[in-house]
Design a protein around this motif. Structure first.
Motif, mmCIF file in Angstrom:
data_model
loop_
_atom_site.group_PDB
_atom_site.id
_atom_site.type_symbol
_atom_site.label_atom_id
_atom_site.label_comp_id
_atom_site.label_asym_id
_atom_site.label_seq_id
_atom_site.Cartn_x
_atom_site.Cartn_y
_atom_site.Cartn_z
ATOM 1 N N ALA A 291 31.382 24.027 45.110
ATOM 2 C CA ALA A 291 31.327 25.357 45.487
ATOM 3 C C ALA A 291 30.479 26.188 44.161
ATOM 4 O O ALA A 291 30.262 27.299 44.597
ATOM 5 N N ASN A 292 29.994 25.330 43.411
ATOM 6 C CA ASN A 292 29.142 26.094 42.407
ATOM 7 C C ASN A 292 27.887 26.487 43.093
ATOM 8 O O ASN A 292 27.060 27.077 42.425
ATOM 9 N N LYS A 293 27.395 25.800 44.225
ATOM 10 C CA LYS A 293 26.172 26.362 44.832
ATOM 11 C C LYS A 293 26.460 27.336 45.983
ATOM 12 O O LYS A 293 27.622 27.528 46.648
ATOM 13 N N GLY A 294 25.633 28.315 45.768
ATOM 14 C CA GLY A 294 25.733 29.341 46.769
ATOM 15 C C GLY A 294 24.720 30.594 46.291
ATOM 16 O O GLY A 294 24.011 30.312 45.454
ATOM 17 N N PRO A 295 25.147 31.622 47.008
ATOM 18 C CA PRO A 295 24.148 32.828 46.571
ATOM 19 C C PRO A 295 24.404 33.153 45.096
ATOM 20 O O PRO A 295 25.707 32.809 44.739
ATOM 21 N N PRO A 296 23.684 33.984 44.149
ATOM 22 C CA PRO A 296 23.826 34.179 42.847
ATOM 23 C C PRO A 296 25.170 34.999 42.514
ATOM 24 O O PRO A 296 25.794 34.704 41.648
ATOM 25 N N GLY A 297 25.582 36.026 43.482
ATOM 26 C CA GLY A 297 26.775 36.599 43.144
ATOM 27 C C GLY A 297 28.105 35.760 43.188
ATOM 28 O O GLY A 297 28.884 35.683 42.109
ATOM 29 N N TRP A 298 28.003 34.818 44.123
ATOM 30 C CA TRP A 298 29.124 33.812 44.235
ATOM 31 C C TRP A 298 29.068 32.853 43.191
ATOM 32 O O TRP A 298 30.061 32.496 42.402
ATOM 33 N N CYS A 299 27.920 32.227 42.595
ATOM 34 C CA CYS A 299 27.829 31.347 41.551
ATOM 35 C C CYS A 299 28.391 32.091 40.357
ATOM 36 O O CYS A 299 28.801 31.406 39.444
ATOM 37 N N LEU A 300 27.793 33.382 40.172
ATOM 38 C CA LEU A 300 28.220 34.132 38.980
ATOM 39 C C LEU A 300 29.990 34.133 38.931
ATOM 40 O O LEU A 300 30.518 34.046 37.595
ATOM 41 N N ARG A 301 30.372 34.402 40.051
ATOM 42 C CA ARG A 301 31.995 34.494 39.936
ATOM 43 C C ARG A 301 32.448 33.278 39.462
ATOM 44 O O ARG A 301 33.436 32.924 38.695
ATOM 45 N N ARG A 302 31.887 32.091 39.794
ATOM 46 C CA ARG A 302 32.235 30.825 39.528
ATOM 47 C C ARG A 302 31.977 30.782 37.820
ATOM 48 O O ARG A 302 33.096 30.055 37.211
ATOM 49 N N LEU A 303 31.143 31.050 37.625
ATOM 50 C CA LEU A 303 30.826 31.035 36.039
ATOM 51 C C LEU A 303 31.902 31.588 35.154
ATOM 52 O O LEU A 303 32.197 31.369 33.989
ATOM 53 N N THR B 36 60.628 41.077 55.722
ATOM 54 C CA THR B 36 59.380 40.652 54.783
ATOM 55 C C THR B 36 59.294 39.209 54.666
ATOM 56 O O THR B 36 60.027 38.395 55.238
ATOM 57 N N THR B 37 58.302 38.745 54.077
ATOM 58 C CA THR B 37 58.085 37.359 53.626
ATOM 59 C C THR B 37 57.881 36.939 52.461
ATOM 60 O O THR B 37 56.894 37.596 51.861
ATOM 61 N N SER B 38 58.304 35.967 51.836
ATOM 62 C CA SER B 38 57.976 35.315 50.441
ATOM 63 C C SER B 38 56.921 34.493 50.527
ATOM 64 O O SER B 38 56.648 33.676 51.620
ATOM 65 N N LEU B 39 55.996 34.558 49.469
ATOM 66 C CA LEU B 39 54.744 33.786 49.643
ATOM 67 C C LEU B 39 54.580 33.157 48.205
ATOM 68 O O LEU B 39 54.981 34.027 47.121
ATOM 69 N N ALA B 40 54.270 32.127 48.076
ATOM 70 C CA ALA B 40 53.828 31.300 46.933
ATOM 71 C C ALA B 40 52.558 30.549 47.204
ATOM 72 O O ALA B 40 52.459 29.929 48.067
ATOM 73 N N TRP B 41 51.479 30.595 46.341
ATOM 74 C CA TRP B 41 50.531 30.070 46.732
ATOM 75 C C TRP B 41 49.774 29.248 45.642
ATOM 76 O O TRP B 41 49.774 29.716 44.402
ATOM 77 N N ARG B 42 48.856 28.291 45.807
ATOM 78 C CA ARG B 42 48.057 27.572 44.918
ATOM 79 C C ARG B 42 46.871 27.337 45.494
ATOM 80 O O ARG B 42 46.565 27.201 46.759
ATOM 81 N N GLY B 43 45.633 27.167 44.741
ATOM 82 C CA GLY B 43 44.343 27.256 45.293
ATOM 83 C C GLY B 43 43.142 26.730 44.388
ATOM 84 O O GLY B 43 43.588 27.060 43.250
ATOM 85 N N PHE B 44 42.086 26.283 44.657
ATOM 86 C CA PHE B 44 41.252 25.831 43.656
ATOM 87 C C PHE B 44 39.843 25.937 44.573
ATOM 88 O O PHE B 44 39.684 25.646 45.759
ATOM 89 N N PRO C 126 38.274 32.265 43.577
ATOM 90 C CA PRO C 126 37.337 32.302 44.460
ATOM 91 C C PRO C 126 38.135 32.790 45.805
ATOM 92 O O PRO C 126 37.496 32.517 46.818
ATOM 93 N N PHE C 127 39.442 33.190 45.775
ATOM 94 C CA PHE C 127 39.822 33.755 46.760
ATOM 95 C C PHE C 127 40.878 34.691 46.393
ATOM 96 O O PHE C 127 41.311 34.729 45.163
#
Length: 318
Positions: free
Chosen positions: A256-268, A243-251, A273-274
């Protein structure tokens, strides 16, 4: 199996208080803890007295105390500093547990699992979070080397950008950048279709950086100008039993606030984002063809570093 390298063992915030954290790093069972000054330490998770685990113990002023007979071990040297049933005038025997070098950077705790002098460069020195971070840890039911290969051959089996379709179009060949193999593949907003929009209206790019040695993986979602929309840093290391141990960070970057409506609503709404998958589908992994991972394994040559552009000629390996 263990190798001499810095490995990402945990997120910084996982190691706090008086309770140690049990981890498996490069196949080794470790107990991570902090002293009163906040310094992090890593000891072999095994008491030399009766070979019980140290990680269920507690942190004391002299180090980590074993939960069985109360022997305490210094975090820096691994030497036994206290045995409760000894009189204060009795000498403590020369008992010790292995201590591993520890270093923190960018929200990750790293452990050096080799012999001799540890290199100064830590994994992921370029990771610089902006704004809100999204983090996580998991033990994935896939072997470590296979995890690295799949991150090149089919990253959509291991992670996702909600609202984004990761395609099987490679934008150029796998290329070497320092100690990593880098691969760009086309992506686009879901629901836009694969016609002209793929190369003109809404082109996106997923860039994966997979190490030749070690476990520091970087994944980016880029726009048509190759500006980062989302950045993810994944620390991977071999756990037990394949097996594999995972530790992640992201932002998400501000752009990234620009994009299709669904994407922007998720940001708001503050939604991640992942997604890094903790449950991996074996059928999808088995269906992947080995392609760019052959470059990481040295079976096919790796191109020298060159900058690919999303509008370059695409080639599908599906």
């Amino acid at each position: 199996m263990p190798t001499g390298a810095w490995w990402t063992a945990a997120l910084s915030e996982q190691v706090a208080g008086t309770k140690p954290l049990a981890v498996v790093c490069d196949g080794r069972q470790l107990a991570l803890f902090r002293d009163a000054a906040g310094h992090a330490f890593a000891l072999e998770d095994r008491c030399p007295h009766r070979r019980v685990l140290l990680s269920p113990g507690v942190v004391k002023p002299g180090g980590l105390q074993c939960p069985y007979h109360g022997w305490t071990f210094d975090g820096a040297s691994g030497k036994c500093t206290d045995i409760p049933n000894l009189r204060r005038d009795e000498k403590i025997p020369a008992a010790a547990v292995r201590a591993y070098p520890v270093a923190e950077q960018n929200g990750f705790i790293h452990v050096f699992a080799g012999e001799g002098e540890a290199p100064q460069r830590l994994p992921a020195p370029a990771y610089r979070p902006q704004g809100r971070e999204y983090t996580g840890t998991a033990v994935a039911g896939i072997a470590f080397d296979e995890y690295l290969d799949v991150m090149l051959d089919g990253p959509e089996c291991l992670m996702a950008f909600p609202g984004v379709l990761i395609t099987d179009f490679f934008l150029g060949e796998p290329r070497r950048d320092g100690a990593h193999v880098v691969l760009d593949r086309g992506a686009m907003w879901k629901g836009r279709g694969l016609g002209p929009a793929f190369v003109s209206e809404h082109p996106l790019l997923v860039r994966t950086r997979v190490p030749l040695a070690g476990g520091d993986i970087a994944i980016e979602l880029l726009d048509a100008a190759e500006q980062a929309l989302v950045t993810i840093q994944v620390g991977a290391t071999a756990n037990r039993r394949g097996t594999t141990s995972l530790a992640w960070r992201g932002f998400a970057h501000a752009r990234a606030n620009k994009g299709p409506p669904g994407w922007c609503l998720r940001r708001l709404a503050g939604k991640p984002p992942f997604n890094v998958f903790t449950d991996i589908e074996g059928r999808a992994i088995a269906a992947l063809e080995k392609a760019p991972s052959l470059a990481r394994r040295g079976i096919i040559p790796i191109a020298s570093h060159q900058h690919a552009h999303p509008c370059a000629a695409e080639e599908s390996f599906a």
